[in-house]
Structures are given as structure tokens and as C-alpha cells.
Write a protein that holds these residues in place. Structure first.
Motif, short mmCIF file in Angstrom:
data_model
loop_
_atom_site.label_atom_id
_atom_site.label_comp_id
_atom_site.label_asym_id
_atom_site.label_seq_id
_atom_site.Cartn_x
_atom_site.Cartn_y
_atom_site.Cartn_z
N LEU A 61 0.83 -1.20 0.00
CA LEU A 61 0.00 0.00 0.00
C LEU A 61 0.87 1.26 0.00
O LEU A 61 0.62 2.20 -0.75
CB LEU A 61 -0.93 -0.03 1.21
CG LEU A 61 -1.90 1.15 1.33
CD1 LEU A 61 -3.35 0.65 1.35
CD2 LEU A 61 -1.64 1.94 2.59
N ARG A 62 1.90 1.26 0.85
CA ARG A 62 2.78 2.43 0.91
C ARG A 62 3.50 2.64 -0.42
O ARG A 62 3.60 3.78 -0.91
CB ARG A 62 3.80 2.25 2.03
CG ARG A 62 3.21 2.26 3.43
CD ARG A 62 4.28 1.95 4.47
NE ARG A 62 3.68 1.39 5.67
CZ ARG A 62 4.18 0.38 6.36
NH1 ARG A 62 5.28 -0.22 5.95
NH2 ARG A 62 3.59 -0.07 7.45
N ARG A 63 4.02 1.55 -1.00
CA ARG A 63 4.75 1.69 -2.26
C ARG A 63 3.85 2.23 -3.37
O ARG A 63 4.24 3.12 -4.14
CB ARG A 63 5.34 0.34 -2.69
CG ARG A 63 6.54 -0.11 -1.87
CD ARG A 63 7.30 -1.21 -2.59
NE ARG A 63 6.48 -2.37 -2.86
CZ ARG A 63 6.33 -3.40 -2.03
NH1 ARG A 63 6.96 -3.40 -0.87
NH2 ARG A 63 5.57 -4.43 -2.36
N GLN A 64 2.65 1.68 -3.47
CA GLN A 64 1.73 2.11 -4.51
C GLN A 64 1.32 3.56 -4.33
O GLN A 64 1.27 4.33 -5.30
CB GLN A 64 0.50 1.21 -4.53
CG GLN A 64 0.73 -0.19 -5.08
CD GLN A 64 0.89 -0.19 -6.59
OE1 GLN A 64 0.73 0.81 -7.26
NE2 GLN A 64 1.22 -1.36 -7.13
N PHE A 65 1.01 3.94 -3.10
CA PHE A 65 0.54 5.31 -2.87
C PHE A 65 1.64 6.33 -3.15
O PHE A 65 1.35 7.49 -3.47
CB PHE A 65 0.02 5.46 -1.44
CG PHE A 65 -0.81 6.69 -1.24
CD1 PHE A 65 -2.01 6.86 -1.90
CD2 PHE A 65 -0.39 7.70 -0.38
CE1 PHE A 65 -2.79 8.00 -1.71
CE2 PHE A 65 -1.16 8.85 -0.19
CZ PHE A 65 -2.36 8.99 -0.87
N ASN A 66 2.88 5.91 -3.04
CA ASN A 66 4.00 6.82 -3.26
C ASN A 66 4.41 6.93 -4.73
O ASN A 66 5.28 7.73 -5.06
CB ASN A 66 5.22 6.38 -2.44
CG ASN A 66 5.04 6.67 -0.96
OD1 ASN A 66 4.36 7.61 -0.58
ND2 ASN A 66 5.64 5.84 -0.12
#
Length: 343
Positions: A61-66
Motif C-alpha cells: 500500500l505504501r509503495r503504490q501510494f508513493n
């Protein structure tokens, strides 16, 4: 028209097409929150395309949102711990609650936004609760005649070799902290060391570890487990009952760890009105109820299936004092090391 002018005109038209195309409403979500038929119904109602990207871990989730400097997604479904980090980075939009009338359909515990961590700050609301799971105790009725009342049951020597444990350091340290009456998400270094010893004892009492809900159900049945820490809560209950297992489910008296996933709008979104419509749409009963009916997840609506008793005590996930240290210690415990890192 000269051929060169014709080609130039065609090139200019082709270059303008992407700008004229309608960009989709982009959702970053977990499985079960935006099923294809629900998305299709929303697209039909508002005549606007929707693009869903699914994740299976907070790290994903963090990687995608960034990606693309965090400007790609309009909406994100994240738990309260992740939301606190995003709000601290000023990446979430304050929500106009008057544009979300379906919020009034929610259970009282989810309407009282000021009581939920990571939802609001400085009088503004940044997220709306959508789905949740409490981490209770699943037990085999054939082996245990009464529901376990305490987290301490997982350490019960009478159940040696019949306890199934989740393979995750952060949650297991929080679980051990609740057993000792300590705050589960903010532990001093000395308490971490002491709880690591408790988790070593839990490992010795356990049958094995699991990572996902499907794996937990398979192991519970095939290995004859008597008791399980249900990291995925009602989702695991549904899987086991669908498989014909005779199980019970209880919330221990110390309370249960619980995650609460919420919809939040990216501060950089260019489609705020449509994003608000999605949030409100997701709180319509036929949409929200698919969480429990299809996926065994908790719906935040009043009258939802498998709703928790009002008195059930939940400890909503929050950022922990040192996630890296918890993970390091847990890996040593999991591997069976007697001497732990830092000793």
C-alpha cells in the motif's frame, strides 16, 4: 490541402486526445472493498470509469501510494495506523461530512469519529470507517467445551501443541502486552525484552504459525488445533464454518486488537467530488453488506451481520514504538533462538 499540413493536423489531433479523455477515478484498495460488480454499478450510475489497484500488505500500500510522487490515486483504503502517518505527511484531504449522508447509517462506535485514532485532527475529519476485523480467539468446540475468556489461554500448558499463532511480530508483541495489562502500541525497551520471553514461551506452546487466513483455516482443520489467535477475525470464522468446522469465537476480557480500514482522499486528487460519491456509495447497505456476506469482513453499518456487541472492547491499531525492533525480536523467536538480539 498540402500533404504536410494534413499530417500536421492529424498529429495535433492525436496529441490532444489524451487530454480530452476522461481520467478514471483511481482507487487503492484491499480485496473485497471494490468488487467488479460494485464498481460496474458505480460506473453506470455516474457515467465515469473507475480503476482499482489491489494490495495485500501495508508495505504494498505504501509503495503504490508513493508512486508518481503520490499524485496517482484519488482514494485510498488504509488502516488507522497508516492513516496517522499519511496525515502527518499532510497527504490527506479534510472531508466535508455533509456530503456523506450515508455515514448516518453506521453503528454508533463508527460515527463517533473523535474516539477513533487516525480519523480526525484539529477539528477536521480525514477518513471514514469502512471495514474492520477484530482479532479474537477461535476454538474447536469438540476440544474445548467453554469459550476461552482470556488471552492467557494461548499460553495454557493444557493446550500444548494445539495452539495456532499468527506469524507477525508487531501484533504478537501487542497481544502479549495486553495479556500483561500493558499498552499494546507504546512499549519501553525493557518491556519489549520481557515480552519477548513471554513470546518464547508462547512459541513453545504452539503447534505452528500461519500468515494468511486461508492457510490458517487449512492448518486449523488438518492439524487438529484447539485454539487460534485469529489475526483476521471474522474472515477466518467464515472460512472455517464454510469448511464445516465446529468452532466458536470469543473476544477475550482484555479486549481484542482490531484493524479499521477507512476511505481517505488524496490531497492531490483532481476528482474530489467523485471520490466523495464513492465513499457515500460504499456505505449503501447493498454495497457495504458484501463485506460480511462475501468476504467475512466486518461492515460498519447498523444491523450488519456478525456485528460485535456494543460492550466489546477493541484496541484499534496504532503506530508502534519500534516496528523494526519488534520484527527483529520476533524473527529470532520464530526461528527458535534462545538468545535474543541485543542480549
Amino acid at each position: 490541402m498540402p500533404r504536410c499540413l494534413h499530417l500536421l493536423g492529424l498529429a495535433a489531433l492525436l496529441l490532444s486526445l489524451p487530454a480530452l479523455a476522461t481520467p478514471p477515478l483511481r482507487l487503492l484498495s484491499w480485496p473485497g472493498y471494490a468488487d467488479e460488480d460494485l464498481v460496474a454499478a458505480f460506473e453506470q450510475r455516474y457515467q465515469h470509469p473507475v480503476e482499482v489497484t489491489l494490495v495485500h500488505s501495508d508495505e504494498q500500500l505504501r509503495r503504490q501510494f508513493n508512486r508518481q510522487q503520490g499524485r496517482y490515486f484519488d482514494l485510498i483504503a488504509a488502516n488507522t495506523a497508516e492513516l496517522q502517518a499519511l496525515h502527518a505527511q499532510q497527504r490527506l484531504l479534510a472531508l466535508p461530512l455533509q456530503q456523506l449522508p450515508n455515514r448516518l447509517r453506521q453503528q454508533r462506535r463508527f460515527r463517533d469519529l473523535q474516539t477513533l485514532p487516525g480519523i480526525s485532527a484539529d477539528g477536521q475529519v480525514y477518513a471514514i470507517p469502512y471495514a474492520y476485523a477484530e482479532m479474537g480467539l477461535i476454538y474447536d468446540r469438540q476440544q474445548l467445551s467453554q469459550a476461552p475468556q482470556s488471552i492467557a489461554s494461548l499460553w495454557d500448558p493444557a493446550l500444548h501443541g494445539r495452539v495456532l499463532i499468527y506469524d507477525g511480530g508487531s501484533h504478537n508483541f501487542a497481544l502479549a502486552a495486553l495479556r500483561q495489562g500493558l499498552p499494546p502500541f507504546d512499549l519501553p525497551a525493557q518491556a519489549l525484552s520481557e515480552l519477548a520471553r513471554d513470546l518464547q514461551a508462547l512459541r513453545r506452546n504452539s503447534l505452528t504459525f500461519y500468515r494468511g487466513p486461508e492457510e490458517s483455516a487449512e492448518l486449523f482443520i488438518s492439524q487438529g488445533a484447539a485454539l487460534m489467535f485469529a489475526n483476521y477475525g471474522q474472515q477466518q470464522v467464515k472460512l472455517l464454518r464454510d469448511a464445516g468446522a465446529d468452532i466458536g469465537y470469543s473476544i477475550p476480557r482484555e479486549g481484542a486488537l482490531a484493524w479499521l480500514d477507512c476511505w481517505a482522499i488524496n490531497q492531490a486528487s483532481q476528482q474530489v467530488e467523485l471520490a466523495l460519491r464513492w465513499i457515500d456509495y460504499s456505505l449503501e447497505p447493498p454495497v457495504s453488506q458484501t463485506l460480511s456476506e462475501r468476504h467475512g469482513l466486518g461492515s460498519t453499518l447498523e444491523g450488519a451481520a456478525d456485528a460485535l456487541p456494543a460492550q466489546a472492547r477493541l484496541h484499534w491499531l496504532q503506530p508502534v514504538e519500534n516496528e523494526q525492533r519488534r520484527s527483529q525480536l520476533w524473527q529470532a523467536i520464530h526461528s527458535g533462538k534462545r538468545q535474543l538480539p541485543g542480549e
